[in-house]
Design a protein around this motif. Structure first.
Motif, PDB file in Angstrom:
ATOM      1  N   UNK A  93     -70.591 -18.596  48.145  1.00 45.35           N
ATOM      2  CA  UNK A  93     -70.108 -17.300  47.669  1.00 45.35           C
ATOM      3  C   UNK A  93     -71.269 -16.417  47.237  1.00 45.35           C
ATOM      4  N   UNK A  94     -72.258 -17.005  46.573  1.00 42.34           N
ATOM      5  CA  UNK A  94     -73.408 -16.230  46.136  1.00 42.34           C
ATOM      6  C   UNK A  94     -74.212 -15.719  47.331  1.00 42.34           C
ATOM      7  N   UNK A  95     -74.320 -16.525  48.362  1.00 39.45           N
ATOM      8  CA  UNK A  95     -75.041 -16.079  49.549  1.00 39.45           C
ATOM      9  C   UNK A  95     -74.300 -14.976  50.284  1.00 39.45           C
ATOM     10  N   UNK A  96     -72.995 -15.021  50.286  1.00 37.69           N
ATOM     11  CA  UNK A  96     -72.250 -13.902  50.880  1.00 37.69           C
ATOM     12  C   UNK A  96     -72.499 -12.622  50.083  1.00 37.69           C
ATOM     13  N   UNK A  97     -72.566 -12.741  48.762  1.00 36.68           N
ATOM     14  CA  UNK A  97     -72.890 -11.560  47.955  1.00 36.68           C
ATOM     15  C   UNK A  97     -74.296 -11.063  48.291  1.00 36.68           C
ATOM     16  N   UNK A  98     -75.223 -11.991  48.503  1.00 32.99           N
ATOM     17  CA  UNK A  98     -76.581 -11.592  48.864  1.00 32.99           C
ATOM     18  C   UNK A  98     -76.605 -10.834  50.183  1.00 32.99           C
ATOM     19  N   UNK A 149     -73.248 -13.049  58.041  1.00 36.62           N
ATOM     20  CA  UNK A 149     -74.405 -12.168  57.987  1.00 36.62           C
ATOM     21  C   UNK A 149     -74.465 -11.262  59.209  1.00 36.62           C
ATOM     22  N   UNK A 150     -74.231 -11.841  60.391  1.00 35.30           N
ATOM     23  CA  UNK A 150     -74.258 -11.022  61.610  1.00 35.30           C
ATOM     24  C   UNK A 150     -73.252  -9.884  61.533  1.00 35.30           C
ATOM     25  N   UNK A 192     -84.931 -10.706  48.766  1.00 37.46           N
ATOM     26  CA  UNK A 192     -85.093 -12.080  48.297  1.00 37.46           C
ATOM     27  C   UNK A 192     -84.157 -12.284  47.107  1.00 37.46           C
ATOM     28  N   UNK A 193     -83.464 -13.326  47.021  1.00 40.84           N
ATOM     29  CA  UNK A 193     -83.401 -14.351  48.009  1.00 40.84           C
ATOM     30  C   UNK A 193     -82.008 -14.936  48.016  1.00 40.84           C
ATOM     31  N   UNK A 194     -81.646 -15.454  49.168  1.00 43.14           N
ATOM     32  CA  UNK A 194     -80.478 -16.304  49.264  1.00 43.14           C
ATOM     33  C   UNK A 194     -80.931 -17.749  49.307  1.00 43.14           C
TER      34      UNK A 194
END
Length: 276
Positions: free
Chosen positions: A82-87, A131-132, A64-66
């Motif tokens: 960009x932050x979600x890619x880091x997540x 993500x995949x 947790x969490x994106x």
């Protein structure tokens, strides 16, 4: 799996424990699964945290969490992506296949919930393939409607699935969290819908206790202390085909003020008492 083999302690439930303390407490109590949060993991160091949990024999059920994908400002949107890619990268390093998404609230001055959800879909179209490629699934979490303005415009499983189903199930699914959906009489049918599409990526437990605290964020009650029939909801997800870990995620100031090992031990006991 047995009940305790399915049990996962979300790090936020015992956030007063450092990551090494949490790993040691899990080892002593026979807990094999943890759900981690990005902020304490980043503070400890992502690679170091991955080694710590691996050496402790812990399976990371979720990160947790994106999310927070509703910005209208182009720079803010780029930063969120960009932050979600880091997540995603962090989830992969930690060895979990599930990144939980809290989608984000309305930007300041905005009142258009539908448009905000469309911006989430646009962001998922960019993030899901990434993500995949890293072996990570995105799990959209519907939050109780009281959070719609400032935290999450996705308030029901129906809305979460309407977004998730635009993408392959191995890329995007949902989080089923009792705290956020127990009030919704459409939720059982939506759990069945999610199960039929293989989109239940994680199942979380928390109880609903009143009165809610100021700010309402930290009102998630210990299992068995509130109004939710936890066995009933477990029955719904299992009837839908879910057999994976069951994560207990509690935001609760009273629990955080206590000894963390004691809280973990109590949570294990309550889990065995209030699950099937």
């Amino acid at each position: 799996m047995t009940d305790l083999e399915r049990f996962s302690i979300n790090q936020m439930t015992v956030k007063q424990l450092t990551l090494p303390e949490l790993a040691a407490a899990c080892r002593d109590l026979g807990v094999g699964n943890v759900g981690l949060w990005r902020e304490p993991v980043q503070e400890y160091g992502v690679e170091a945290a991955a080694k710590l949990v691996r050496d402790a024999g812990l399976h990371v059920t979720t990160l947790c969490r994106g999310g927070f994908l509703t910005a209208t400002d182009p720079d803010a949107r780029r930063a969120a992506l960009a932050d979600n890619r880091r997540a995603v990268d962090e989830a992969a390093t930690l060895g979990t296949d599930t990144l939980v998404l809290v989608s984000g609230g309305l930007p300041p001055g905005d009142q258009d919930l539908r448009a905000a959800r469309e911006r989430i879909a646009d962001a998922l179209a960019e993030l899901a393939p990434y993500a995949e490629a890293h072996g990570v699934r995105l799990a959209i979490e519907a939050l109780h409607p009281m959070y719609a303005a400032d935290r999450c415009v996705v308030s029901t499983l129906t809305q979460a699935l309407d977004l998730a189903e635009r993408f392959p199930a191995h890329q995007v699914g949902v989080t089923v969290d009792t705290y956020h959906i127990w009030w919704d009489d459409q939720a059982p049918a939506q759990i069945a819908r999610a199960g039929a599409g293989d989109r239940i990526h994680t199942f979380q437990l928390a109880d609903w206790t009143t009165p809610l605290p100021a700010g309402v964020l930290n009102g998630r009650g210990q299992l068995g202390d509130g109004s939710i029939d936890l066995r009933e909801w477990q029955g719904h997800v299992e009837a839908a085909g879910y057999t994976g870990p069951i994560e207990v995620e509690l935001f609760n100031e009273a629990l955080w003020a206590r000894d963390g090992r004691e809280v973990l031990a109590q949570t294990v006991r309550r889990f065995t008492e209030h699950t099937r």
